[in-house]
Design a protein around this motif. Structure first.
Motif, PDB file in Angstrom:
ATOM      1  N   SER A 189       0.827  -1.208   0.000  1.00 51.80           N
ATOM      2  CA  SER A 189       0.000   0.000   0.000  1.00 51.80           C
ATOM      3  C   SER A 189       0.861   1.258   0.000  1.00 51.80           C
ATOM      4  CB  SER A 189      -0.942   0.013   1.214  1.00 51.80           C
ATOM      5  OG  SER A 189      -0.211   0.004   2.428  1.00 51.80           O
ATOM      6  N   THR A 247       0.807   3.983  -3.005  1.00 56.57           N
ATOM      7  CA  THR A 247       0.434   5.356  -2.671  1.00 56.57           C
ATOM      8  C   THR A 247       1.331   6.355  -3.392  1.00 56.57           C
ATOM      9  OG1 THR A 247      -0.419   4.724  -0.493  1.00 56.57           O
ATOM     10  CG2 THR A 247       0.174   7.033  -0.790  1.00 56.57           C
ATOM     11  N   THR A 273      -7.128  -0.425  -0.662  1.00 55.66           N
ATOM     12  CA  THR A 273      -5.991   0.445  -0.989  1.00 55.66           C
ATOM     13  C   THR A 273      -5.575   0.305  -2.440  1.00 55.66           C
ATOM     14  OG1 THR A 273      -5.176   0.275   1.293  1.00 55.66           O
ATOM     15  CG2 THR A 273      -3.630   1.065  -0.371  1.00 55.66           C
TER      16      THR A 273
END
Length: 287
Positions: A61, A65, A141
């Motif tokens: 994740s 990101t 996510t």
């Protein structure tokens, strides 16, 4: 006795290194790093397989990101460099699993178990809850981070009408496929580490492979639940001043969808809880 001393020390060492690294790279704020250290340490201390699940979720994740940051900066109103998750976000994505892991430790006393309802329905349901938890977290996510980068226009899950990128409850095919893949990765991690940490009969071990498709389904289900809650109980509006989709009403904000009842952290927590319960029940029936 040695395991009761050595494993917590290993857990503290690994968790401290990861928390410091995440803070320096802006993946976690200071409060997020401190909370993350505690959560990771508990997972690893209870069982290396549980530690692997939270670390796979955290690293994948965090990496995703940072993919396409410039594009996300233009779309997301609350964009932060590196993600910078705080303690509330850390707990909303790991609090329930931490409680389940501690209960498992209390019941099994550091002995890693396979999913096997004939041995113990309670242990199987608890482990299933942890799997469902991280399949949901990872799925949500991956879906969010990759879905927003898709060239396809999102559609609101409740009406299927096209909406702006960044709208809560907006889904794309890319995002849904990413959610399923993310869940499968959690299941694969559980199965692979189980070969080394859990001692079970051959029939039970081979049946553990069903965790992979189950986790893929849990990842997809969690993402859909998250989107449904986002479209109905979480506010989305377009700010004419910032030229972005925002999550709070205001004089310059035109409503797109949803009620101003839940924020993003609450939506995550509810979707995680529901997915964990569903996966827990499924594991009892399947295994």
């Amino acid at each position: 006795m040695e395991r009761g001393i050595i494993q917590p020390l290993i857990a503290a060492s690994i968790s401290s290194l990861i928390a410091v690294r995440a803070y320096r790279r802006k993946s976690l704020s200071l409060s997020g790093a401190l909370t993350g250290f505690i959560v990771m340490a508990i997972h690893i201390a209870v069982g290396y397989r549980f530690g692997a699940l939270i670390l796979v979720f955290f690293f994948t994740s965090s990496k995703l990101t940072k993919v396409g940051e410039e594009k996300k900066r233009r779309v997301e109103a609350d964009f932060k460099d590196g993600g910078q998750r705080n303690w509330i976000q850390v707990l909303s994505n790991s609090g329930l699993a931490t409680i389940l892991v501690l209960i498992i430790w209390r019941v099994t006393a550091w002995e890693d178990k396979c999913l096997d309802s004939k041995y113990s329905i309670s242990v199987t349901s608890l482990i299933g809850g942890v799997i469902g938890h991280y399949a949901c977290c990872n799925g949500d996510t991956w879906s969010s981070e990759l879905g927003v980068l898709s060239d396809a226009q999102p559609r609101l899950i409740t009406t299927f009408k096209p909406v702006r990128k960044g709208t809560n409850g907006g889904v794309t095919k890319t995002g849904l496929l990413a959610a399923a893949a993310a869940g499968a990765v959690i299941g694969l991690t559980f199965v692979v580490f189980g070969f080394f940490t859990a001692k079970c009969t051959y029939n039970v071990v081979t049946k553990q492979l069903l965790v992979i498709p189950l986790s893929a389904l849990a990842g997809l289900t969690g993402s859909l639940i998250d989107s449904l809650l986002g479209a109905t109980l979480q506010f989305s509006g377009f700010c004419t001043v910032r030229n972005k989709v925002v999550g709070k009403p205001g004089p310059t904000v035109k409503k797109i969808s949803g009620l101003n009842f839940l924020d993003n952290n609450a939506v995550n927590a509810v979707s995680i809880l529901l997915t964990s319960v569903l996966t827990s029940i499924a594991c009892v029936y399947i295994f």
